[in-house]
Motif scaffolding. Sequence first.
Motif, short mmCIF file in Angstrom:
data_model
loop_
_atom_site.label_atom_id
_atom_site.label_comp_id
_atom_site.label_asym_id
_atom_site.label_seq_id
_atom_site.Cartn_x
_atom_site.Cartn_y
_atom_site.Cartn_z
N ALA A 1 0.81 -1.22 0.00
CA ALA A 1 0.00 0.00 0.00
C ALA A 1 0.84 1.26 0.00
CB ALA A 1 -0.94 0.00 1.20
N SER A 2 2.12 1.15 0.27
CA SER A 2 3.00 2.32 0.33
C SER A 2 4.12 2.19 -0.70
CB SER A 2 3.62 2.46 1.72
OG SER A 2 4.70 3.39 1.70
N PRO A 3 4.45 3.26 -1.41
CA PRO A 3 5.56 3.17 -2.37
C PRO A 3 6.89 2.84 -1.71
CG PRO A 3 4.84 5.44 -2.08
CD PRO A 3 3.82 4.59 -1.42
N HIS A 4 7.02 3.13 -0.42
CA HIS A 4 8.26 2.85 0.28
C HIS A 4 8.41 1.37 0.65
CE1 HIS A 4 9.03 7.14 0.51
NE2 HIS A 4 7.76 7.28 0.80
N MET A 5 7.36 0.58 0.40
CA MET A 5 7.45 -0.86 0.61
C MET A 5 7.78 -1.62 -0.66
SD MET A 5 7.09 -1.61 3.74
CE MET A 5 6.85 -3.36 3.53
N VAL A 6 7.80 -0.96 -1.80
CA VAL A 6 7.99 -1.66 -3.06
C VAL A 6 9.36 -2.30 -3.14
CG1 VAL A 6 8.15 -1.40 -5.56
CG2 VAL A 6 6.30 -0.27 -4.31
N ASP A 7 10.42 -1.55 -2.93
CA ASP A 7 11.77 -2.09 -3.10
C ASP A 7 12.09 -3.20 -2.10
OD1 ASP A 7 12.25 -0.51 -5.28
OD2 ASP A 7 13.32 1.04 -4.18
N ILE B 1 -0.52 -0.50 -4.61
CA ILE B 1 -1.90 -0.06 -4.80
C ILE B 1 -2.34 0.61 -3.50
CG2 ILE B 1 -4.26 -0.69 -5.38
CD1 ILE B 1 -3.24 -3.15 -6.77
N PRO B 2 -2.48 1.91 -3.48
CA PRO B 2 -2.83 2.60 -2.24
C PRO B 2 -4.28 2.36 -1.86
CG PRO B 2 -2.83 4.15 -4.05
CD PRO B 2 -2.32 2.84 -4.61
N PRO B 3 -4.65 2.67 -0.62
CA PRO B 3 -6.07 2.63 -0.26
C PRO B 3 -6.85 3.57 -1.17
CG PRO B 3 -4.70 2.95 1.69
CD PRO B 3 -3.81 3.11 0.51
N SER B 4 -8.13 3.28 -1.33
CA SER B 4 -8.96 4.11 -2.19
C SER B 4 -10.28 4.39 -1.49
CB SER B 4 -9.19 3.43 -3.53
OG SER B 4 -9.80 2.16 -3.34
N LEU B 5 -11.00 5.34 -2.02
CA LEU B 5 -12.26 5.76 -1.40
C LEU B 5 -13.34 5.89 -2.47
CD1 LEU B 5 -11.00 8.63 0.92
CD2 LEU B 5 -11.66 6.33 1.64
N ASP B 6 -14.56 5.72 -2.02
CA ASP B 6 -15.70 6.12 -2.82
C ASP B 6 -15.81 7.63 -2.67
OD1 ASP B 6 -18.13 6.75 -3.94
OD2 ASP B 6 -19.26 5.18 -2.92
N THR B 7 -15.23 8.37 -3.59
CA THR B 7 -15.16 9.83 -3.45
C THR B 7 -16.50 10.50 -3.72
OG1 THR B 7 -14.25 9.93 -5.70
CG2 THR B 7 -12.69 10.03 -3.86
N ASP B 8 -17.49 9.73 -4.15
CA ASP B 8 -18.85 10.27 -4.20
C ASP B 8 -19.49 10.25 -2.81
OD1 ASP B 8 -18.77 10.74 -6.95
OD2 ASP B 8 -19.47 8.71 -7.42
N ARG B 9 -19.06 9.31 -1.99
CA ARG B 9 -19.59 9.21 -0.62
C ARG B 9 -18.77 10.05 0.35
NH1 ARG B 9 -19.13 6.03 4.08
NH2 ARG B 9 -17.28 5.00 3.25
N GLY C 1 -12.50 4.39 -9.21
CA GLY C 1 -12.40 4.22 -10.66
C GLY C 1 -10.98 4.30 -11.17
N VAL C 2 -10.13 5.07 -10.47
CA VAL C 2 -8.73 5.20 -10.85
C VAL C 2 -7.93 3.96 -10.44
CG1 VAL C 2 -6.61 6.52 -10.38
CG2 VAL C 2 -8.78 7.72 -10.80
N ILE C 3 -8.26 3.38 -9.29
CA ILE C 3 -7.48 2.27 -8.72
C ILE C 3 -7.87 0.92 -9.33
CG2 ILE C 3 -6.96 1.05 -6.58
CD1 ILE C 3 -5.67 3.79 -6.76
#
Length: 369
Positions: free
Chosen positions: A159-165, A179-187, A354-356
Motif C-alpha cells: 500500500a506504500s511506495p516505500h514498501m515496493v523495493d 496499490i494505495p487505499p482508495s475511497l468512494d469519493t462520491d460518498r 475508478g482510478v485504482i
Amino acid sequence: MNRLARRRLLVLCPFPVGRAAGQRLKYEPYFNDWVAQGWDITVSCFMPPDLWEVVYQPGHLWDKLRGVMTGYRRRWRDLLRLWQYDCVYLFMWGTPFGPPVYERLVRWLARGLVYDLEDNIFVGQTAMASASPNRIVRLIKGPGKARYLARVADAVIVASPHMVDPTRALNRNGAVTCIPPSLDTDRICPADPPPLRDRVVIGWTGTFSSRPYLDMLADVLRQLAARVPFTLRVIGNFDYDLPGVDLDVVQWSAAREAEDLQSLDIGVYPLPDDEWTRGKAGLKIIQYQAAGLACVASDVPLSREQIREGETGFLVRNDAEWLDRLERLVRDADLRRAMGAAGRRDAVAQYSQGVIAPAYRAVLDQAAG
C-alpha cells in the motif's frame, strides 16, 4: 462473458467483510468489478462476527478462544477446496499464530497466489502491538508469515511506495505492485453547502493502536487553545481526554463516516519518521483530502508524496511549526477552503475507486496466468 470462461477466486482474509479498514478501504470495494471481469468470488474470513465484536476488548477470553477455534476449523476446510480455484487472494495471513505452516500449504495447493500486505508488517508491528489491550491481538502481529508469503506469492500488493523495493527484494519473481487505499469519493466528499460553525474544528481519526501518534500533539494543542478558540474532534474506537482543550470524542461508525469527516475543518496527521511509519499508506490524509479538508501532517516521506506543501496542506517538522501552521489555518477560513478544494481534486484524481480498479485487475490476471 460465457459462464464456462469464468474463473474462480478464493479470498482468505482475517476479518469479516465490511468491518476492518485494511480490507474495507483496499480490495473489498472491487468485488463487483472483479465479478464483472469474469471472476466468481468466495470470501473466507478467519474471524467470525462475534469474535470481531470482542477481539479488541480486554476480557471475553472464552468468546475469543471459541472464535479462534471456529477460525481454524474454517481454514482447514478451505484447504480441502483450494483445488477448485484458479487463484487465491490472501490478505495479511492465513492463520494468526505460529510459523507459516498453513501458509506453506496454501502455496503448495494454490494454482495462483496474490498476497496483499498492510503497512510494514515485516518489522513486527512492535509499536502497534504494544498499544493493544489484549495478548491475542499482540500475538497476531508477527512478521514471519508475511516474509514467507511475500517471497513465494505470484504477485504481491503493497500500500506504500516505500514498501515496493524491500518487498521486491524478497519476492522470487520481483512481482510487486503498489496499490494505495482508495475511497468512494462520491460518498466521502465535502459538505454541500459548507456548514456554518461558531468554532473551527480540528479533527483526527484513527484507532486505539494509533493513539500514541495523536498524543504527540498534546502540548501543541494545549498551546494552540491558549491562542485561538477551536474544538478538537477525535473520531476513533477509544475514549480520550486532553485537559485544557475543548474536546469532542466521537465513536467511529461506518454509517456516519462521511458525515463525521464533513464535521471537520482541518485534519491532522502526526507521525514519527521510522521504519514502521514509512510503510504506512497515509489513509488519513486521503480521507481528509476527499472530504475537502486542509491537512497538516508530519514531514515524513509518504506525506511529502500526498501533500503539496502550501497548496493542499502543510508539512511540519517540529512543535513550533505545528503550532504556527494550525494557528494560521484556524484564523484563515479562505486558506482552509482553498487547500481543502485543492486536496479534494488530488484525492479524486489519485485515490478514487475508478482510478485504482485497473491495478487490481492487472494483478489478478498476472497471478492467475
